[in-house]
Write a protein that holds these residues in place. Structure first.
Motif, PDB file in Angstrom:
ATOM      1  N   LYS A 144      11.172  -8.607   4.680  1.00 47.12           N
ATOM      2  CA  LYS A 144      12.120  -7.551   4.319  1.00 47.12           C
ATOM      3  C   LYS A 144      13.192  -8.057   3.360  1.00 47.12           C
ATOM      4  N   SER A 145      13.639  -9.294   3.557  1.00 48.51           N
ATOM      5  CA  SER A 145      14.740  -9.821   2.751  1.00 48.51           C
ATOM      6  C   SER A 145      14.352 -10.058   1.297  1.00 48.51           C
ATOM      7  N   VAL A 146      13.054 -10.180   1.019  1.00 47.96           N
ATOM      8  CA  VAL A 146      12.608 -10.438  -0.352  1.00 47.96           C
ATOM      9  C   VAL A 146      11.837  -9.261  -0.948  1.00 47.96           C
ATOM     10  N   GLY A 152       0.809  -1.209   0.000  1.00 51.89           N
ATOM     11  CA  GLY A 152       0.000   0.000   0.000  1.00 51.89           C
ATOM     12  C   GLY A 152       0.844   1.262   0.000  1.00 51.89           C
ATOM     13  N   ALA A 153       2.007   1.217   0.652  1.00 53.51           N
ATOM     14  CA  ALA A 153       2.876   2.392   0.699  1.00 53.51           C
ATOM     15  C   ALA A 153       3.407   2.757  -0.683  1.00 53.51           C
ATOM     16  N   THR A 154       3.554   1.775  -1.566  1.00 57.60           N
ATOM     17  CA  THR A 154       4.020   2.091  -2.924  1.00 57.60           C
ATOM     18  C   THR A 154       2.960   2.869  -3.703  1.00 57.60           C
ATOM     19  N   ARG A 155       1.693   2.645  -3.402  1.00 58.44           N
ATOM     20  CA  ARG A 155       0.622   3.329  -4.128  1.00 58.44           C
ATOM     21  C   ARG A 155       0.489   4.785  -3.699  1.00 58.44           C
ATOM     22  N   ALA A 156       0.960   5.094  -2.496  1.00 57.48           N
ATOM     23  CA  ALA A 156       0.857   6.464  -1.993  1.00 57.48           C
ATOM     24  C   ALA A 156       2.171   7.227  -2.115  1.00 57.48           C
ATOM     25  N   HIS A 157       3.210   6.588  -2.644  1.00 54.02           N
ATOM     26  CA  HIS A 157       4.525   7.238  -2.703  1.00 54.02           C
ATOM     27  C   HIS A 157       4.511   8.334  -3.772  1.00 54.02           C
ATOM     28  N   PRO A 158       4.951   9.541  -3.432  1.00 53.94           N
ATOM     29  CA  PRO A 158       4.855  10.655  -4.385  1.00 53.94           C
ATOM     30  C   PRO A 158       5.750  10.524  -5.610  1.00 53.94           C
ATOM     31  N   GLN A 159       6.776   9.682  -5.546  1.00 62.60           N
ATOM     32  CA  GLN A 159       7.696   9.538  -6.679  1.00 62.60           C
ATOM     33  C   GLN A 159       7.340   8.368  -7.585  1.00 62.60           C
ATOM     34  N   LEU A 160       6.272   7.658  -7.260  1.00 61.51           N
ATOM     35  CA  LEU A 160       5.851   6.512  -8.061  1.00 61.51           C
ATOM     36  C   LEU A 160       4.572   6.837  -8.812  1.00 61.51           C
ATOM     37  N   GLN A 161       4.585   6.530 -10.098  1.00 60.64           N
ATOM     38  CA  GLN A 161       3.382   6.718 -10.911  1.00 60.64           C
ATOM     39  C   GLN A 161       2.407   5.562 -10.718  1.00 60.64           C
ATOM     40  N   ILE A 162       2.962   4.344 -10.620  1.00 61.73           N
ATOM     41  CA  ILE A 162       2.157   3.139 -10.412  1.00 61.73           C
ATOM     42  C   ILE A 162       2.744   2.374  -9.233  1.00 61.73           C
ATOM     43  N   GLN A 207      13.540   0.144  -0.874  1.00 60.58           N
ATOM     44  CA  GLN A 207      14.457   0.112   0.266  1.00 60.58           C
ATOM     45  C   GLN A 207      14.120   1.199   1.272  1.00 60.58           C
ATOM     46  N   THR A 208      13.767   2.397   0.796  1.00 56.91           N
ATOM     47  CA  THR A 208      13.395   3.463   1.727  1.00 56.91           C
ATOM     48  C   THR A 208      12.090   3.141   2.448  1.00 56.91           C
ATOM     49  N   LEU A 209      11.174   2.471   1.748  1.00 57.57           N
ATOM     50  CA  LEU A 209       9.921   2.092   2.385  1.00 57.57           C
ATOM     51  C   LEU A 209      10.151   1.064   3.499  1.00 57.57           C
ATOM     52  N   LEU A 210      11.134   0.195   3.311  1.00 60.05           N
ATOM     53  CA  LEU A 210      11.451  -0.774   4.361  1.00 60.05           C
ATOM     54  C   LEU A 210      11.930  -0.071   5.628  1.00 60.05           C
ATOM     55  N   ASP A 211      12.531   1.102   5.461  1.00 56.65           N
ATOM     56  CA  ASP A 211      12.996   1.868   6.612  1.00 56.65           C
ATOM     57  C   ASP A 211      11.883   2.693   7.247  1.00 56.65           C
ATOM     58  N   SER A 212      10.846   3.007   6.468  1.00 54.55           N
ATOM     59  CA  SER A 212       9.815   3.912   6.982  1.00 54.55           C
ATOM     60  C   SER A 212       8.516   3.212   7.397  1.00 54.55           C
ATOM     61  N   VAL A 213       8.200   2.090   6.776  1.00 59.92           N
ATOM     62  CA  VAL A 213       6.965   1.374   7.134  1.00 59.92           C
ATOM     63  C   VAL A 213       7.237   0.518   8.365  1.00 59.92           C
ATOM     64  N   PRO A 214       6.533   0.742   9.473  1.00 60.75           N
ATOM     65  CA  PRO A 214       6.807  -0.004  10.693  1.00 60.75           C
ATOM     66  C   PRO A 214       6.511  -1.489  10.551  1.00 60.75           C
TER      67      PRO A 214
END
Length: 330
Positions: A284-286, A242-252, A313-320
């Motif tokens: 996280k590893s995959v 879900g975090a990928t869908r809300a990321h401002p730098q991602l179109q899809i 990788q940044t989402l892995l650091d920010s998504v609890p």
């Protein structure tokens, strides 16, 4: 159609033991790639297909052949070229003058493990034939449907640096691959080891003894399917996708297929690592291998240093992530 083989009942511990032996044996041929090979094996144990995207000469073909040998699968390699036709993959009906009848000649798809080499060098129509076979596990030629062997898996390769004369896979087709894996260049010590092993064996080819067979692989896959996943870990997969869908730098962003893939591959990795339960570290590893090829940068960022992998990788650091337990809570 042939009868389905009887699937042996394997425990998680037995599957772990077989997986460890498979990776140990492949290590004899493919030097220094244990972690990415773990993801490739996990993808197969999860019932999926792999896209190996890397520069030439880094062991992609050797890895695919070595896995086929250790898993006891039949192996075929199809070199994808601009003139490759769908029938070159699926097979076709051949007319025999002596009998006046047509008989079906199977193509390279009819194997246990297919290496689709340089999939981005063949036109979309041929790519679509492969992807349809991956999805449906069958092919239809002139109105007749033929089931592919079971198990059937594809390891496709793509060169990420040469685009001239290629046909990049659209995002919707990339999504059909459960994971995308990159080996990367070896260290100097690993490269020296490759040279020394080649000199020691005094021949080019490498033959590995099988660890299991097709029915054994089906038993391993069934054991992975029986692994339960804690609701907190499943929810973590959903939050990451879900975090990928809300990321401002991602179109899809990643579709629900992405969160499901996280769960499936993470479950297989857990078994490979000796557990009958999944922890957040498995996910996280995959995550990069599972999600990076399912997202698309905004067009204005295509020339930047950002990639799908770096954003995941940044989402892995920010998504609890949920707290890990020594064992699943029943």
């Amino acid at each position: 159609m042939t009868d389905s083989p009887e699937v042996p009942h394997l425990s998680a511990a037995q599957t772990t033991s077989l997986a460890t032996e498979i990776l140990d044996r492949v290590d004899l041929a493919v030097v220094g790639k244990r972690r990415p090979l773990e993801v490739v094996l996990a993808t197969i144990l999860a019932g999926g297909n792999v896209l190996l995207e890397d520069n030439p000469g880094l062991g992609k073909t050797l890895a695919a052949r070595s896995l086929a040998q250790t898993l006891g699968l039949s192996f075929a390699r199809a070199q994808f070229t601009p003139d490759l036709l769908p029938s070159d993959l699926t097979g076709s009906f051949i007319y025999h003058q002596g009998t006046g009848e047509f008989t079906f000649r199977e193509g390279p798809l009819f194997t246990g493990l297919l290496l689709a080499d340089e999939i981005n060098r063949t036109p979309p129509k041929t790519q679509a034939a492969l992807l349809e076979a991956m999805q449906e596990h069958q092919v239809t030629i002139e109105g007749t449907t033929f089931a592919l062997p079971h198990p059937f898996h594809v390891i496709a390769t793509a060169n990420p640096v040469e685009y001239e004369g290629t046909y990049p896979l659209p995002e919707a087709q990339l999504d059909r691959f459960l994971t995308r894996v990159s080996f990367g260049y070896p260290t100097q010590e690993e490269e020296l080891d490759v040279l020394q092993r080649r000199v020691a064996r005094q021949r080019e080819e490498i033959m590995l003894d099988p660890v299991t067979d097709t029915t054994g692989l089906l038993g391993m896959q069934a054991a992975v399917e029986r692994i339960e996943v804690e609701p907190t870990v499943a929810a973590y997969c959903v939050r990451l996708a879900g975090a990928t869908r809300a990321h401002p730098q991602l179109q899809i962003g990643a579709s629900p297929r992405g969160s499901l893939a996280l769960l499936l591959v993470g479950r297989a990795v857990a078994v490979i690592r000796g557990r009958d339960y999944v922890v957040p570290e498995d996910i996280k590893s995959v995550a990069v291998s599972v999600l990076a090829h399912r997202v698309s940068l905004r067009p204005e960022l295509w020339m930047s240093e950002l990639t799908g992998s770096s954003i995941i990788q940044t989402l892995l650091d920010s998504v609890p992530a949920p707290a890990s337990h020594a064992a699943p809570v029943r």
